[in-house]
Every structure is written in structure tokens, then in C-alpha cells.
Design an enzyme around this catalytic site. Structure first.
Site, PDB file in Angstrom:
ATOM      1  CB  VAL A   9      29.002  -6.497  34.573  1.00 49.38           C
ATOM      2  CG1 VAL A   9      28.463  -5.093  34.849  1.00 49.38           C
ATOM      3  CG2 VAL A   9      28.755  -7.397  35.788  1.00 49.38           C
ATOM      4  CG  ASN A  43      32.311  -5.076  16.194  1.00 43.94           C
ATOM      5  OD1 ASN A  43      31.969  -6.236  16.390  1.00 43.94           O
ATOM      6  ND2 ASN A  43      33.575  -4.747  15.962  1.00 43.94           N
ATOM      7  CG  ASP A  68      39.876   5.841  21.585  1.00 42.65           C
ATOM      8  OD1 ASP A  68      39.101   4.989  22.064  1.00 42.65           O
ATOM      9  OD2 ASP A  68      40.890   6.259  22.181  1.00 42.65           O
ATOM     10  CE  LYS A 107      30.222  -7.265  24.638  1.00 39.63           C
ATOM     11  NZ  LYS A 107      30.184  -6.280  23.535  1.00 39.63           N
ATOM     12  CE1 TYR A 165      33.390  -9.071  25.958  1.00 33.64           C
ATOM     13  CE2 TYR A 165      31.908 -10.921  26.358  1.00 33.64           C
ATOM     14  CZ  TYR A 165      32.501 -10.019  25.483  1.00 33.64           C
ATOM     15  OH  TYR A 165      32.195 -10.053  24.138  1.00 33.64           O
TER      16      TYR A 165
END
Length: 276
Positions: free
Chosen positions: A196, A90, A63, A198, A194
């Protein structure tokens, strides 16, 4: 391509989607490939699917939002292997149904998509071999042009950018999310959480590459846009299959020259300018 006989590879969040396909591709090249997942049952089911194809992935619960889980995994790797040769970050989440999220939802997304990388850096990076490869899964939404605040457009392109400044960028967005919808959207439009996460991941890639070079280590850190891939996360929408989405990450993990460092690679394996 270099000798893969004794290499150890780890793919986070890899029980399905792109991560699963990356594990599949690595298993055909490398001896020890770890498929990891938060949920043990789903992880072991994914391993069984690959075993039916004649592949032999290893499995471990991981986790990425839990420091103790990462530490437990690091202890296991230290006990069973001499180091990590390939690390594919990933694991990622996106609520495709919510183009504007609450502060609480945005924070949960950041915990998985960005903050986890800092914990992984602290705990797993010391186990990297001298010519290891790190591949960070970014997105076309991870290009700097997705951000609308000029102060961050100016800051994130600095040659001497620091991890602390990237953290401040993320915290500034989370404050915007806390301030409501208009503040959220003005930072980077819809799905800004999302974007921000990445953009921050991409920026961290370049900062960490410079740090490895300063330390004299031949470790490569690159980020990659796998394409708009049809997965559960995108509710089945997209241009590519997960197998096609794994193409560029696998290129960086196995076939790219070790001299390729600190770049943003597109789904067709060519380099792009992150800050255009």
C-alpha cells in the site's frame, strides 16, 4: 545528459543499500551530493567510505518522519545553495520477518514510506529549480495489481485522482490493519502495508507530475522499481546487488531526457504500465 557542474542532489535514507549506491553514482557526475541519514554516526561513517574512494559527498542529518528535521534541512539548503536539482526519495522501511503487521507497525511504516513524502513536498519542493528531477523509489509491489479491493483499483486509475483520495486509500488500509489479520490480508495479501505504501507513492508521483505541468514547471517526477535487491531490509535476499539496484534511479537522475515525466520505470530502465 545535461551539465551537472553546479547541480545539487539530495538522496534520503542513503547511508547504506541502494541509497548509498545512488549517492556514489551521483558523486561521479555532480558537484554537490547530499548523503542524508537519521543517525549522524552511521551517516558520517558512510561518507567516510565514499571519501576513501576519492568521492566528496556532503552530509546532513535528515529524519523524513520529522517535520522539524526536514525544515531544518530545508533552511540549511536555502542558506548554502540556490536550489535543489535532483531529489531522490529513497528512505523506506520493511519488516521482512512480518508478512502481516499490527496497526501500530503498519502506521510506522506508512510514516516513513508515504506520509513523509507529503511533508517533503510541502517543505522541500518549493526549493526545486525550474527543471529539477524527483525520483521516487517504488517497487514491483508498488504496481496497482497488488491491491485486491476493487473500489481502490477503480479509484486510483482516475485521470483526476487527487492527493486526498490517495490519503483516503492509505487510511482505509490502516483501518483494515486495525480490524485484524483477515481484513489486512483481504486488502492486498501478505506485506500489504509495504504494498500500500508503494502503490500510494506511485499514485502520488503521477498526481504531482500533473500538478507541476499545470503550474507550467518543467519539473519531472518519476517512480522506479530498482529490482529485488540484496539489502539489510530484505535480510540479504534478492536478485541484484545494491549497485545494480541504483542503475535505474541514476538513469532517471542523470541520463533520462527531461521530457520523461510521470512514468513508472523498471530496473532495466524501460517504462511499464503501472495499472496493468
Amino acid at each position: 545528459m545535461y551539465n551537472m557542474e553546479t547541480k545539487v542532489a539530495i538522496v534520503t535514507g542513503s547511508n547504506k543499500g541502494i541509497g548509498f549506491e545512488i549517492v556514489k553514482g551521483l558523486c561521479r557526475k555532480i558537484g554537490a551530493v547530499y548523503l542524508t541519514a537519521r543517525n549522524e554516526e552511521r551517516g558520517r561513517q558512510a561518507v567516510e567510505k565514499l571519501e576513501k574512494l576519492g568521492l566528496r559527498p556532503l552530509f546532513h542529518v535528515l529524519d523524513v518522519t520529522s517535520e522539524s528535521s526536514i525544515q531544518e534541512f530545508a533552511d540549511y539548503i536555502s542558506k548554502h545553495h540556490s536550489g535543489i536539482d535532483i531529489l531522490v526519495n529513497n528512505a523506506g522501511v520493511l519488516d521482512f520477518d512480518k508478512s502481516v503487521t499490527s496497526y501500530e507497525d503498519a502506521k510506522r511504516l506508512m510514516d516513513t514510506n508515504f506520509y513523509s513524502l507529503l511533508t517533503i513536498s510541502k517543505i522541500l519542493y518549493p526549493l526545486l529549480t525550474n527543471n529539477a528531477r524527483i525520483i521516487n523509489l517504488s517497487s514491483d509491489w508498488g504496481l496497482l495489481s497488488n491491491i485486491r479491493k476493487q473500489v481502490w483499483l477503480d479509484t486510483l486509475v482516475k485521470e483526476d485522482l487527487t492527493t486526498d483520495e490517495i490519503l483516503q486509500f492509505v487510511e482505509d488500509f490502516l483501518q483494515a490493519a486495525k480490524n485484524g489479520k483477515s481484513s489486512y490480508v483481504s486488502f492486498g495479501g501478505h506485506y500489504c502495508d509495504y504494498k500500500v505504501s508503494k502503490v500510494a507513492l506511485s499514485a502520488l508521483t503521477f498526481v504531482q507530475q500533473k500538478e507541476f505541468i499545470k503550474q507550467g514547471k518543467d519539473i519531472s517526477v518519476n517512480c522506479v522499481h530498482p529490482g529485488f535487491v540484496k539489502t539489510d531490509m530484505t535480510k540479504g535476499m534478492g536478485d541484484f546487488s545494491p549497485e545494480r539496484g541504483a542503475k535505474a534511479p541514476l538513469y532517471l537522475a542523470v541520463d533520462a531526457p527531461q521530457s520523461l515525466k510521470g512514468t513508472f520505470v523498471w530496473h532495466d530502465c524501460h517504462q511499464v504500465n503501472w495499472d496493468d
